[in-house]
Design an enzyme around this catalytic site. Structure first.
Site, PDB file in Angstrom:
ATOM      1  N   CYS A  73     -21.657  -9.873  14.878  1.00 40.67           N
ATOM      2  CA  CYS A  73     -21.969  -8.546  15.413  1.00 40.67           C
ATOM      3  C   CYS A  73     -21.359  -7.460  14.529  1.00 40.67           C
ATOM      4  O   CYS A  73     -20.158  -7.193  14.603  1.00 40.67           O
ATOM      5  CB  CYS A  73     -21.467  -8.425  16.854  1.00 40.67           C
ATOM      6  SG  CYS A  73     -21.820  -6.815  17.601  1.00 40.67           S
TER       7      CYS A  73
ATOM      8  N   CYS B 120     -19.914  -4.489  16.412  1.00 46.17           N
ATOM      9  CA  CYS B 120     -18.656  -4.817  17.091  1.00 46.17           C
ATOM     10  C   CYS B 120     -17.483  -4.816  16.118  1.00 46.17           C
ATOM     11  O   CYS B 120     -16.400  -4.315  16.436  1.00 46.17           O
ATOM     12  CB  CYS B 120     -18.733  -6.203  17.747  1.00 46.17           C
ATOM     13  SG  CYS B 120     -20.110  -6.451  18.868  1.00 46.17           S
ATOM     14  N   ASP B 121     -17.686  -5.391  14.939  1.00 43.82           N
ATOM     15  CA  ASP B 121     -16.550  -5.714  14.069  1.00 43.82           C
ATOM     16  C   ASP B 121     -16.558  -5.060  12.691  1.00 43.82           C
ATOM     17  O   ASP B 121     -15.602  -5.220  11.931  1.00 43.82           O
ATOM     18  CB  ASP B 121     -16.474  -7.240  13.888  1.00 43.82           C
ATOM     19  CG  ASP B 121     -16.269  -7.963  15.216  1.00 43.82           C
ATOM     20  OD1 ASP B 121     -15.577  -7.409  16.082  1.00 43.82           O
ATOM     21  OD2 ASP B 121     -16.823  -9.068  15.381  1.00 43.82           O
TER      22      ASP B 121
END
Length: 313
Positions: A132, A135-136
Protein backbone atom coordinates in the site's frame (compact mmCIF):
# COMPACT_ATOMS: atom_id res chain seq x y z
CA UNK A 1 -30.49 -17.11 16.20
CA UNK A 2 -28.68 -13.80 15.75
CA UNK A 3 -30.27 -10.68 14.32
CA UNK A 4 -27.00 -9.95 12.57
CA UNK A 5 -23.71 -11.74 12.00
CA UNK A 6 -20.65 -9.89 10.75
CA UNK A 7 -17.91 -11.86 9.02
CA UNK A 8 -14.54 -10.12 9.25
CA UNK A 9 -12.81 -7.81 11.70
CA UNK A 10 -11.08 -5.15 9.63
CA UNK A 11 -12.11 -1.48 9.82
CA UNK A 12 -15.36 -2.21 7.95
CA UNK A 13 -16.49 -5.13 10.10
CA UNK A 14 -15.54 -3.48 13.38
CA UNK A 15 -17.32 -0.23 12.47
CA UNK A 16 -20.43 -2.21 11.54
CA UNK A 17 -20.16 -3.99 14.90
CA UNK A 18 -19.94 -0.67 16.79
CA UNK A 19 -23.06 0.69 15.10
CA UNK A 20 -25.14 -2.47 15.44
CA UNK A 21 -24.10 -2.95 19.05
CA UNK A 22 -25.06 0.64 19.89
CA UNK A 23 -28.46 -0.08 18.33
CA UNK A 24 -28.88 -2.95 20.85
CA UNK A 25 -28.83 -5.57 18.10
CA UNK A 26 -26.09 -7.61 19.81
CA UNK A 27 -24.23 -8.64 16.64
CA UNK A 28 -21.97 -11.66 16.49
CA UNK A 29 -18.62 -10.90 14.89
CA UNK A 30 -16.72 -13.85 13.45
CA UNK A 31 -12.99 -13.26 13.19
CA UNK A 32 -10.83 -15.50 11.06
CA UNK A 33 -7.14 -16.39 11.34
CA UNK A 34 -6.04 -12.76 10.79
CA UNK A 35 -8.10 -10.59 13.17
CA UNK A 36 -7.92 -6.93 12.25
CA UNK A 37 -7.32 -7.48 8.55
CA UNK A 38 -4.58 -5.87 6.49
CA UNK A 39 -4.01 -3.03 8.95
CA UNK A 40 -2.41 -5.46 11.37
CA UNK A 41 0.49 -5.78 8.91
CA UNK A 42 0.93 -2.00 8.73
CA UNK A 43 3.23 -0.30 11.20
CA UNK A 44 2.21 3.33 11.68
CA UNK A 45 -1.08 4.69 10.31
CA UNK A 46 -0.84 8.44 9.82
CA UNK A 47 -3.86 9.15 7.62
CA UNK A 48 -6.70 7.91 9.85
CA UNK A 49 -8.57 10.98 11.19
CA UNK A 50 -8.31 11.68 14.90
CA UNK A 51 -4.72 10.60 15.45
CA UNK A 52 -2.50 13.64 14.79
CA UNK A 53 0.62 11.78 15.89
CA UNK A 54 -0.35 8.60 14.02
CA UNK A 55 -1.23 5.22 15.50
CA UNK A 56 0.07 1.70 14.99
CA UNK A 57 -2.18 -0.42 12.78
CA UNK A 58 -2.66 -3.25 15.32
CA UNK A 59 -3.42 -0.71 18.07
CA UNK A 60 -6.06 1.00 15.95
CA UNK A 61 -7.78 -2.32 15.28
CA UNK A 62 -7.58 -3.30 18.94
CA UNK A 63 -9.20 0.01 19.94
CA UNK A 64 -12.03 -0.48 17.45
CA UNK A 65 -12.65 -3.98 18.75
CA UNK A 66 -12.75 -2.80 22.36
CA UNK A 67 -15.21 -0.10 21.36
CA UNK A 68 -17.52 -2.67 19.76
CA UNK A 69 -17.23 -4.96 22.80
CA UNK A 70 -18.06 -2.08 25.10
CA UNK A 71 -21.47 -1.73 23.43
CA UNK A 72 -22.21 -5.45 23.50
CA UNK A 73 -20.83 -6.98 20.31
CA UNK A 74 -19.88 -10.63 20.70
CA UNK A 75 -16.64 -11.90 19.14
CA UNK A 76 -15.93 -15.52 18.30
CA UNK A 77 -13.06 -17.04 16.35
CA UNK A 78 -13.72 -19.44 13.51
CA UNK A 79 -13.35 -20.10 9.82
CA UNK A 80 -16.53 -19.80 7.76
CA UNK A 81 -16.51 -22.85 5.52
CA UNK A 82 -19.81 -22.23 3.74
CA UNK A 83 -23.05 -20.29 3.88
CA UNK A 84 -26.62 -21.05 2.83
CA UNK A 85 -28.27 -17.86 1.60
CA UNK A 86 -31.21 -19.52 -0.16
CA UNK A 87 -33.64 -18.46 2.58
CA UNK A 88 -33.79 -16.67 5.91
CA UNK A 89 -32.59 -17.24 8.48
CA UNK A 90 -29.26 -17.56 6.72
CA UNK A 91 -27.12 -20.49 7.81
CA UNK A 92 -23.36 -20.40 8.31
CA UNK A 93 -21.15 -23.43 8.76
CA UNK A 94 -18.25 -22.25 10.91
CA UNK A 95 -15.28 -24.43 11.77
CA UNK A 96 -15.04 -24.67 15.55
CA UNK A 97 -18.47 -23.10 16.10
CA UNK A 98 -20.80 -25.40 14.19
CA UNK A 99 -23.89 -24.06 12.42
CA UNK A 100 -25.09 -20.52 13.12
CA UNK A 101 -28.22 -18.69 11.97
CA UNK A 102 -28.82 -15.01 11.32
CA UNK A 103 -31.58 -12.74 10.04
CA UNK A 104 -29.02 -10.48 8.38
CA UNK A 105 -25.44 -11.00 7.28
CA UNK A 106 -22.70 -8.42 6.80
CA UNK A 107 -19.76 -9.61 4.71
CA UNK A 108 -16.56 -7.69 5.46
CA UNK A 109 -13.99 -10.35 4.68
CA UNK A 110 -11.69 -7.97 2.81
CA UNK A 111 -9.24 -8.71 0.05
CA UNK A 112 -5.85 -10.30 0.40
CA UNK A 113 -2.92 -8.65 -1.34
CA UNK A 114 -1.04 -10.97 -3.65
CA UNK A 115 2.61 -11.45 -2.81
CA UNK A 116 5.55 -12.64 -4.87
CA UNK A 117 6.26 -15.68 -2.71
CA UNK A 118 10.02 -15.20 -2.73
CA UNK A 119 12.57 -15.56 0.11
CA UNK A 120 12.80 -12.57 2.45
CA UNK A 121 9.42 -11.16 1.47
CA UNK A 122 7.06 -12.23 4.27
CA UNK A 123 9.75 -11.73 6.92
CA UNK A 124 9.85 -8.05 6.03
CA UNK A 125 6.19 -7.18 5.58
CA UNK A 126 5.73 -3.96 7.54
CA UNK A 127 9.50 -3.54 7.70
CA UNK A 128 10.19 -2.35 4.19
CA UNK A 129 7.86 -4.61 2.21
CA UNK A 130 4.41 -3.12 1.63
CA UNK A 131 1.37 -3.50 -0.60
CA UNK A 132 0.00 0.00 0.00
CA UNK A 133 1.81 3.09 -1.28
CA UNK A 134 -0.67 5.54 0.23
CA UNK A 135 -0.25 3.83 3.60
CA UNK A 136 3.53 3.58 3.73
CA UNK A 137 5.10 5.77 1.05
CA UNK A 138 5.69 8.58 3.53
CA UNK A 139 8.22 6.44 5.41
CA UNK A 140 10.58 6.35 2.43
CA UNK A 141 11.26 10.03 1.94
CA UNK A 142 14.53 10.54 0.11
CA UNK A 143 15.03 6.77 -0.30
CA UNK A 144 15.28 4.53 -3.34
CA UNK A 145 12.05 2.57 -3.83
CA UNK A 146 11.14 -0.51 -5.88
CA UNK A 147 7.67 -1.25 -7.24
CA UNK A 148 6.86 -4.70 -8.62
CA UNK A 149 3.99 -4.96 -11.09
CA UNK A 150 2.94 -3.93 -14.58
CA UNK A 151 -0.71 -2.93 -14.34
CA UNK A 152 -2.43 0.39 -13.76
CA UNK A 153 -2.26 -0.02 -9.98
CA UNK A 154 1.49 -0.63 -10.05
CA UNK A 155 2.19 2.41 -12.22
CA UNK A 156 -0.18 4.54 -10.19
CA UNK A 157 1.72 3.56 -7.05
CA UNK A 158 5.07 4.20 -8.73
CA UNK A 159 3.94 7.67 -9.77
CA UNK A 160 2.63 8.39 -6.28
CA UNK A 161 5.84 7.18 -4.63
CA UNK A 162 7.94 9.65 -6.61
CA UNK A 163 6.54 12.28 -4.22
CA UNK A 164 8.67 10.70 -1.51
CA UNK A 165 11.46 8.60 -2.98
CA UNK A 166 14.63 9.86 -4.61
CA UNK A 167 14.15 7.19 -7.29
CA UNK A 168 11.46 4.62 -8.07
CA UNK A 169 12.33 1.52 -10.08
CA UNK A 170 9.49 -0.42 -11.69
CA UNK A 171 10.17 -4.15 -11.97
CA UNK A 172 8.03 -6.28 -14.27
CA UNK A 173 8.57 -9.82 -15.46
CA UNK A 174 7.56 -9.03 -19.06
CA UNK A 175 8.83 -6.56 -21.62
CA UNK A 176 5.36 -5.13 -22.10
CA UNK A 177 3.26 -3.54 -19.37
CA UNK A 178 -0.41 -4.34 -18.83
CA UNK A 179 -1.21 -0.78 -17.79
CA UNK A 180 -3.30 1.52 -19.99
CA UNK A 181 -1.43 3.69 -22.49
CA UNK A 182 -2.38 6.92 -20.73
CA UNK A 183 -0.99 5.60 -17.45
CA UNK A 184 2.20 4.38 -19.12
CA UNK A 185 2.72 7.74 -20.80
CA UNK A 186 2.22 9.56 -17.52
CA UNK A 187 4.76 7.45 -15.64
CA UNK A 188 7.31 7.30 -18.46
CA UNK A 189 7.38 11.11 -18.48
CA UNK A 190 8.30 11.12 -14.78
CA UNK A 191 12.05 11.64 -14.51
CA UNK A 192 12.22 9.90 -11.13
CA UNK A 193 11.01 6.55 -12.53
CA UNK A 194 13.43 3.96 -13.87
CA UNK A 195 12.55 0.65 -15.50
CA UNK A 196 13.65 -2.95 -14.98
CA UNK A 197 11.47 -4.84 -17.42
CA UNK A 198 11.67 -8.50 -18.40
CA UNK A 199 13.07 -9.34 -14.96
CA UNK A 200 11.76 -11.88 -12.48
CA UNK A 201 12.09 -11.15 -8.74
CA UNK A 202 13.82 -14.01 -6.93
CA UNK A 203 14.78 -12.72 -3.47
CA UNK A 204 14.41 -9.74 -1.12
CA UNK A 205 17.95 -8.79 -0.10
CA UNK A 206 18.38 -7.51 3.45
CA UNK A 207 21.07 -6.18 5.74
CA UNK A 208 21.20 -5.60 9.48
CA UNK A 209 19.41 -2.29 9.04
CA UNK A 210 16.60 -3.56 6.80
CA UNK A 211 15.92 -4.09 3.11
CA UNK A 212 18.84 -3.45 0.81
CA UNK A 213 17.35 -4.37 -2.53
CA UNK A 214 15.64 -6.91 -4.75
CA UNK A 215 17.50 -9.69 -6.51
CA UNK A 216 16.09 -10.28 -10.00
CA UNK A 217 16.84 -12.55 -12.93
CA UNK A 218 17.13 -11.09 -16.41
CA UNK A 219 14.77 -13.26 -18.47
CA UNK A 220 16.77 -12.74 -21.66
CA UNK A 221 20.28 -13.45 -20.40
CA UNK A 222 19.55 -15.46 -17.25
CA UNK A 223 21.92 -13.23 -15.31
CA UNK A 224 21.08 -12.14 -11.79
CA UNK A 225 21.41 -8.62 -10.45
CA UNK A 226 20.41 -6.64 -7.38
CA UNK A 227 18.23 -3.56 -7.75
CA UNK A 228 18.93 -1.29 -4.81
CA UNK A 229 16.11 0.07 -2.67
CA UNK A 230 15.05 0.29 0.97
CA UNK A 231 11.33 0.07 0.21
CA UNK A 232 9.65 -2.69 -1.81
CA UNK A 233 6.05 -2.19 -2.89
CA UNK A 234 4.34 -5.26 -4.31
CA UNK A 235 1.51 -4.22 -6.63
CA UNK A 236 0.44 -7.36 -8.43
CA UNK A 237 -3.20 -7.27 -7.39
CA UNK A 238 -5.59 -8.38 -4.65
CA UNK A 239 -7.85 -11.38 -4.24
CA UNK A 240 -11.22 -10.67 -2.61
CA UNK A 241 -12.07 -13.21 0.09
CA UNK A 242 -15.36 -14.44 -1.36
CA UNK A 243 -14.72 -18.07 -2.22
CA UNK A 244 -16.68 -19.31 0.82
CA UNK A 245 -19.86 -17.76 -0.63
CA UNK A 246 -20.07 -20.48 -3.28
CA UNK A 247 -21.29 -18.14 -6.00
CA UNK A 248 -24.50 -17.20 -4.19
CA UNK A 249 -23.66 -13.48 -4.21
CA UNK A 250 -23.21 -11.51 -7.42
CA UNK A 251 -19.57 -10.54 -7.99
CA UNK A 252 -17.61 -8.93 -10.79
CA UNK A 253 -15.15 -10.84 -12.95
CA UNK A 254 -12.46 -10.50 -10.28
CA UNK A 255 -14.63 -11.80 -7.43
CA UNK A 256 -15.49 -8.47 -5.76
CA UNK A 257 -19.03 -8.33 -4.38
CA UNK A 258 -21.37 -6.07 -6.35
CA UNK A 259 -23.46 -3.73 -4.20
CA UNK A 260 -26.34 -1.54 -5.27
CA UNK A 261 -24.97 1.97 -5.93
CA UNK A 262 -25.12 4.18 -2.85
CA UNK A 263 -25.84 1.25 -0.53
CA UNK A 264 -24.23 -1.86 0.91
CA UNK A 265 -27.02 -4.10 -0.42
CA UNK A 266 -26.14 -7.23 -2.39
CA UNK A 267 -28.42 -9.15 -4.73
CA UNK A 268 -29.80 -11.08 -1.74
CA UNK A 269 -32.10 -9.08 0.59
CA UNK A 270 -30.67 -9.10 4.11
CA UNK A 271 -27.08 -9.67 2.97
CA UNK A 272 -24.79 -6.64 2.95
CA UNK A 273 -21.14 -6.11 1.99
CA UNK A 274 -18.62 -3.51 3.06
CA UNK A 275 -14.90 -2.79 2.98
CA UNK A 276 -12.34 -4.11 0.53
CA UNK A 277 -14.44 -7.14 -0.37
CA UNK A 278 -16.58 -4.79 -2.47
CA UNK A 279 -14.29 -1.80 -2.96
CA UNK A 280 -12.35 -1.96 -6.21
CA UNK A 281 -11.24 1.65 -6.14
CA UNK A 282 -10.28 3.28 -2.84
CA UNK A 283 -9.08 0.46 -0.54
CA UNK A 284 -8.43 2.73 2.46
CA UNK A 285 -9.10 2.13 6.14
CA UNK A 286 -11.29 5.22 6.41
CA UNK A 287 -13.44 4.35 3.39
CA UNK A 288 -13.77 0.79 4.68
CA UNK A 289 -14.94 2.13 8.04
CA UNK A 290 -17.45 4.37 6.28
CA UNK A 291 -18.86 1.48 4.28
CA UNK A 292 -19.10 -0.53 7.52
CA UNK A 293 -21.28 2.20 8.95
CA UNK A 294 -23.46 2.04 5.82
CA UNK A 295 -23.82 -1.74 6.13
CA UNK A 296 -24.85 -1.50 9.78
CA UNK A 297 -27.47 1.17 9.06
CA UNK A 298 -28.79 -0.81 6.08
CA UNK A 299 -28.98 -3.98 8.20
CA UNK A 300 -30.69 -2.13 11.04
CA UNK A 301 -33.31 -0.75 8.64
CA UNK A 302 -33.84 -4.23 7.17
CA UNK A 303 -34.34 -5.75 10.62
CA UNK A 304 -36.84 -3.01 11.50
CA UNK A 305 -38.81 -3.77 8.34
CA UNK A 306 -38.95 -7.46 9.28
CA UNK A 307 -40.17 -6.67 12.77
CA UNK A 308 -42.74 -4.20 11.42
CA UNK A 309 -44.11 -6.73 8.93
CA UNK A 310 -44.34 -9.44 11.63
CA UNK A 311 -46.29 -7.05 13.91
CA UNK A 312 -48.70 -6.26 11.10
CA UNK A 313 -49.13 -9.97 10.38
Amino acid sequence: MYKSIIIGTGPAGLTAAIYLARANLNPLVIEGPEPGGQLTTTTEVENFPGFPEGIMGPELMDNMRKQAERFGAEFRSGWVNSVDLSKRPFKLSVEGLGELEAETLIISTGASAKYLGIPGEQDNVGRGVSTCATCDGFFFRGKEIIVVGGGDSALEEANFLTRFGSKVTVVHRRNELRASKIMQDRVRSNEKVEWALNRTPIEVVTSETGIKGLKVRNNETGEEEIIEGTGLFVAIGHTPNTRFLGGQIDTDEHGYIITRPGTSETNIPGVFACGDVQDTRYKQAITAAGSGCMAALDAEKFIESLEHSSVQA
